[in-house]
Design an enzyme around this catalytic site. Structure first.
Site, PDB file in Angstrom:
ATOM      1  N   ASP A  46      41.451  51.073  44.764  1.00  0.00           N
ATOM      2  CA  ASP A  46      40.501  50.788  45.852  1.00  0.00           C
ATOM      3  C   ASP A  46      39.069  50.976  45.342  1.00  0.00           C
ATOM      4  O   ASP A  46      38.238  50.073  45.432  1.00  0.00           O
ATOM      5  CB  ASP A  46      40.762  51.713  47.045  1.00  0.00           C
ATOM      6  CG  ASP A  46      42.210  51.667  47.498  1.00  0.00           C
ATOM      7  OD1 ASP A  46      42.662  50.590  47.887  1.00  0.00           O
ATOM      8  OD2 ASP A  46      42.885  52.714  47.436  1.00  0.00           O
ATOM      9  N   GLU A  73      46.276  46.423  41.464  1.00  0.00           N
ATOM     10  CA  GLU A  73      45.497  45.176  41.510  1.00  0.00           C
ATOM     11  C   GLU A  73      44.476  45.070  40.379  1.00  0.00           C
ATOM     12  O   GLU A  73      44.427  44.074  39.659  1.00  0.00           O
ATOM     13  CB  GLU A  73      44.782  45.040  42.867  1.00  0.00           C
ATOM     14  CG  GLU A  73      43.987  43.746  42.958  1.00  0.00           C
ATOM     15  CD  GLU A  73      43.482  43.421  44.349  1.00  0.00           C
ATOM     16  OE1 GLU A  73      44.190  43.698  45.333  1.00  0.00           O
ATOM     17  OE2 GLU A  73      42.368  42.865  44.455  1.00  0.00           O
TER      18      GLU A  73
HETATM   19  C1  LIG Z   1      44.537  53.983  33.198  1.00  0.00           C
HETATM   20  C2  LIG Z   1      43.092  53.806  33.580  1.00  0.00           C
HETATM   21  C3  LIG Z   1      42.744  53.039  34.658  1.00  0.00           C
HETATM   22  N1  LIG Z   1      41.435  52.876  34.992  1.00  0.00           N
HETATM   23  C4  LIG Z   1      41.050  52.088  36.167  1.00  0.00           C
HETATM   24  C5  LIG Z   1      41.346  50.630  36.088  1.00  0.00           C
HETATM   25  C6  LIG Z   1      41.402  50.264  37.565  1.00  0.00           C
HETATM   26  O1  LIG Z   1      40.084  50.042  38.034  1.00  0.00           O
HETATM   27  C7  LIG Z   1      41.977  51.505  38.223  1.00  0.00           C
HETATM   28  C8  LIG Z   1      43.449  51.374  38.556  1.00  0.00           C
HETATM   29  O2  LIG Z   1      43.619  50.551  39.667  1.00  0.00           O
HETATM   30  P1  LIG Z   1      44.853  49.601  39.884  1.00  0.00           P
HETATM   31  O3  LIG Z   1      45.179  48.967  38.625  1.00  0.00           O
HETATM   32  O4  LIG Z   1      44.580  48.691  41.023  1.00  0.00           O
HETATM   33  O5  LIG Z   1      46.072  50.566  40.217  1.00  0.00           O
HETATM   34  P2  LIG Z   1      46.221  51.882  41.157  1.00  0.00           P
HETATM   35  O6  LIG Z   1      47.624  52.084  41.458  1.00  0.00           O
HETATM   36  O7  LIG Z   1      45.528  53.030  40.530  1.00  0.00           O
HETATM   37  O8  LIG Z   1      45.438  51.525  42.439  1.00  0.00           O
HETATM   38  C9  LIG Z   1      45.773  50.826  43.611  1.00  0.00           C
HETATM   39  O9  LIG Z   1      46.467  49.729  43.705  1.00  0.00           O
HETATM   40  C10 LIG Z   1      46.126  48.959  44.871  1.00  0.00           C
HETATM   41  C11 LIG Z   1      46.904  47.681  44.866  1.00  0.00           C
HETATM   42  C12 LIG Z   1      46.300  49.753  46.122  1.00  0.00           C
HETATM   43  O10 LIG Z   1      45.851  49.047  47.215  1.00  0.00           O
HETATM   44  C13 LIG Z   1      45.488  50.977  46.061  1.00  0.00           C
HETATM   45  O11 LIG Z   1      45.693  51.807  47.176  1.00  0.00           O
HETATM   46  C14 LIG Z   1      45.576  51.712  44.774  1.00  0.00           C
HETATM   47  O12 LIG Z   1      46.644  52.571  44.798  1.00  0.00           O
HETATM   48  O13 LIG Z   1      41.787  52.567  37.291  1.00  0.00           O
HETATM   49  C15 LIG Z   1      40.422  53.482  34.255  1.00  0.00           C
HETATM   50  O14 LIG Z   1      39.239  53.311  34.547  1.00  0.00           O
HETATM   51  N2  LIG Z   1      40.785  54.264  33.188  1.00  0.00           N
HETATM   52  C16 LIG Z   1      42.068  54.458  32.817  1.00  0.00           C
HETATM   53  O15 LIG Z   1      42.334  55.199  31.842  1.00  0.00           O
END
Ligand SMILES: Cc1cn([C@H]2C[C@H](O)[C@@H](COP(=O)(O)OP(=O)(O)O[C@H]3O[C@@H](C)[C@H](O)[C@@H](O)[C@H]3O)O2)c(=O)[nH]c1=O
Length: 378
Positions: A16, A276
Site C-alpha cells: 500500500d 502488487e
Molecule cells: C523485499 C523488499 C520489498 N520492498 C518494497 C517493494 C514494494 O514496494 C513493497 C512490497 O509490496 P508488494 O510487492 O505489493 O507486496 P506486499 O505483500 O508487501 O504488499 C501488499 O500487497 C497488496 C496487493 C496489498 O493490497 C497490500 O495490502 C499489501 O499487503 O516493498 C523494498 O523496498 N525492499 C525490499 O527489500
C-alpha cells in the site's frame, strides 16, 4: 503549482505504502506537482524508505510532504484541499476533508486509485464516476491495468535507462551484490530472489533446489518465508544468515530501500515476487518471475492469477503450471519436475518478458495517465 494529496491506509505489509510512495515521488519529480502524502503507518513506510522519521507528524521526504494520518478526525477548511485528491484502495478519507472539498470552487478532482488486476471488467469500470450521496461531489475510479483502456502501470521515466545501464555493466551488478554480502562464488551462481507470502510451498522448492546439480543461491529478505528459511538454515533468519545444503545456498538479506529492491530484481536470474508493487517491478526488470498473488476470500485471487497468466504466459505452459502450483491453485506439485521445466524455458520466458514490456510501454505510465485524466475533469 498543481497540488495533489494522496491518502494511504496501510492494510497489510508494504505494498500500500510502496505504491503510494512511488506515485508520490514520480508526480513530484517528473511532473512538478506539489504532493502531500497522508499515511497512517510510518513504521511500514520506513522499511522501504529508511529516511522516514516515524515520530514526525509532518516531514518532507525527497520533495514530498509526508503527513502522519492519525485517523478520521481532524479539521480541514477548503484552503487545505489539494487540486487533485487520491484515495488509495477506497481507504475512506476523513469526513471533514470531504466536507472541505465540497466547499471548494472549483471542486477538486477526486480519484479512487484501485488495485491492479488483469481481469477484463476493469476496462468497463476505469474512469467511472460515483456521485456523493449528499454533497455536490463526484469521485472517479482509476484502475491501473495492462491494456490501453486502463490507467497502465506505474513506471518512472528513467527506469528503463537505469535498468539497461545496470544490466549492461556486469561490474555494477557485482558491486551491488558484494554490498549485500555475497562472496564471488554466490555471485557467479544462478541467483534467485524470493519474496512471497508465508503459505508459499518454499520448503518443498528448497528440497528440489538442494538436490539440483548446479550451485544456486536464493536471496531472501529478512522475515520472508521465515519458517522454511529458518528450518533450512538451522538458525534464526536474521539478515546475513547463510547456509549451504547440497546445491543450494540460502542467504538472508536485509530489507533494502525501494530503489535497491529494483537492483536486486535486475541482478538476479529469476525473481519470486508477490502482491502488487514487486510484481510490477518484476515485469519491468526483464527477468523471468513467478508471482505469489495476495490471497483473498473464496480464492478470488486464483481467478485473478489465471487472468494474468492468460495474458502474460501465452504458450509457456511451464510458467503457468509452476505459478498455479506456487499459489495453491491446483493440487500437489512435483517440484523437481516443475522447476526443471521452468528452467528449460528460461530463454523463452525472458524473450516473452521483453515483448511484454514493449506492449506495456504503449499504454503510457500510470502517473502521466492519471494527470491527463485529472486535467480532463478540471
Ligand atoms: C523485499 C523488499 C520489498 N520492498 C518494497 C517493494 C514494494 O514496494 C513493497 C512490497 O509490496 P508488494 O510487492 O505489493 O507486496 P506486499 O505483500 O508487501 O504488499 C501488499 O500487497 C497488496 C496487493 C496489498 O493490497 C497490500 O495490502 C499489501 O499487503 O516493498 C523494498 O523496498 N525492499 C525490499 O527489500
Amino acid at each position: 503549482m498543481l497540488t495533489l494529496a494522496i491518502f494511504c491506509k496501510v492494510v497489510d505489509n508494504y505494498g500500500d505504502i510502496g505504491i503510494c510512495w512511488r506515485l508520490a515521488r514520480q508526480l513530484q519529480r517528473e511532473h512538478g506537482v506539489a504532493v502531500t502524502l497522508w499515511v497512517d503507518d510510518l513504521a511500514s513506510f520506513r522499511r522501504i524508505c529508511p529516511e522516514v522519521d516515524v515520530e514526525a507528524d509532518e516531514q518532507t521526504v525527497q520533495g514530498v510532504l509526508v503527513r502522519h494520518w492519525r485517523g478520521q478526525d481532524g479539521s480541514f477548511a477548503p484552503g487545505d484541499v489539494a487540486d487533485i485528491v487520491i484515495e488509495f484502495f477506497a481507504c475512506d478519507i476523513p469526513p471533514a476533508y470531504i466536507e472541505a472539498m465540497a466547499g471548494c470552487e472549483p471542486r477538486p478532482v477526486w480519484l479512487n486509485l484501485e488495485g491492479l488486476t488483469a481481469e477484463e471488467w476493469v476496462e468497463g469500470c476505469h474512469k467511472l464516476p460515483s456521485m456523493h450521496p449528499r454533497l455536490k461531489l463526484t469521485k472517479h475510479f482509476f484502475f491501473p491495468g495492462f491494456t490501453p483502456q486502463t490507467g497502465g502501470l506505474l513506471r518512472e521515466g528513467e527506469l528503463e535507462r537505469e535498468r539497461q545501464d545496470f544490466q549492461c555493466d556486469p561490474a555494477a551488478a557485482r558491486s551491488f551484490l558484494r554490498g549485500l554480502g555475497l562472496p564471488e562464488s554466490e555471485i557467479d551462481a544462478l541467483k534467485v530472489s524470493l519474496f512471497c507470502y508465508p503459505h508459499a510451498p518454499v520448503a518443498a522448492l528448497f528440497d528440489a533446489w538442494r538436490a539440483g546439480l548446479a550451485p544456486m543461491t536464493c536471496l531472501v529478505p529478512e522475515g520472508v518465508a521465515r519458517a522454511a528459511v529458518e528450518a533450512f538454515l538451522g538458525q534464526p533468519g536474521s539478515a546475513g544468515a547463510v547456509a549451504t545444503r547440497g546445491a543450494l545456498t540460502v542467504r538472508v538479506l536485509p530489507f533494502v530501500p525501494q530503489p535497491d529492491y529494483d537492483r536486486l530484481l535486475w541482478a538476479c536470474d529469476l525473481n519470486f515476487v508477490r502482491g502488487e508493487d514487486s510484481w510490477v517491478r518484476a515485469q519491468w526488470a526483464g527477468k523471468p518471475f513467478v508471482w505469489d498473488i495476495y490471497p483473498q476470500d473464496d480464492n478470488l485471487h486464483h481467478k485473478k492469477l489465471r487472468a494474468f497468466l492468460g495474458r502474460y504466459a501465452v504458450g509457456i505452459d511451464s510458467l503457468s503450471t509452476f505459478s498455479l502450483h506456487w499459489n495453491g491453485a491446483v493440487g500437489e506439485g512435483d517440484w523437481p519436475a516443475l522447476w526443471s521445466a521452468l528452467r528449460h524455458d528460461a530463454a523463452r520466458i525472458e524473450a516473452r518478458s521483453a515483448e511484454w514490456q514493449g506492449e506495456m510501454l504503449k499504454n503510457g505510465d500510470l502517473a502521466s495517465n492519471l494527470l491527463t485524466f485529472a486535467a480532463s475533469l478540471r
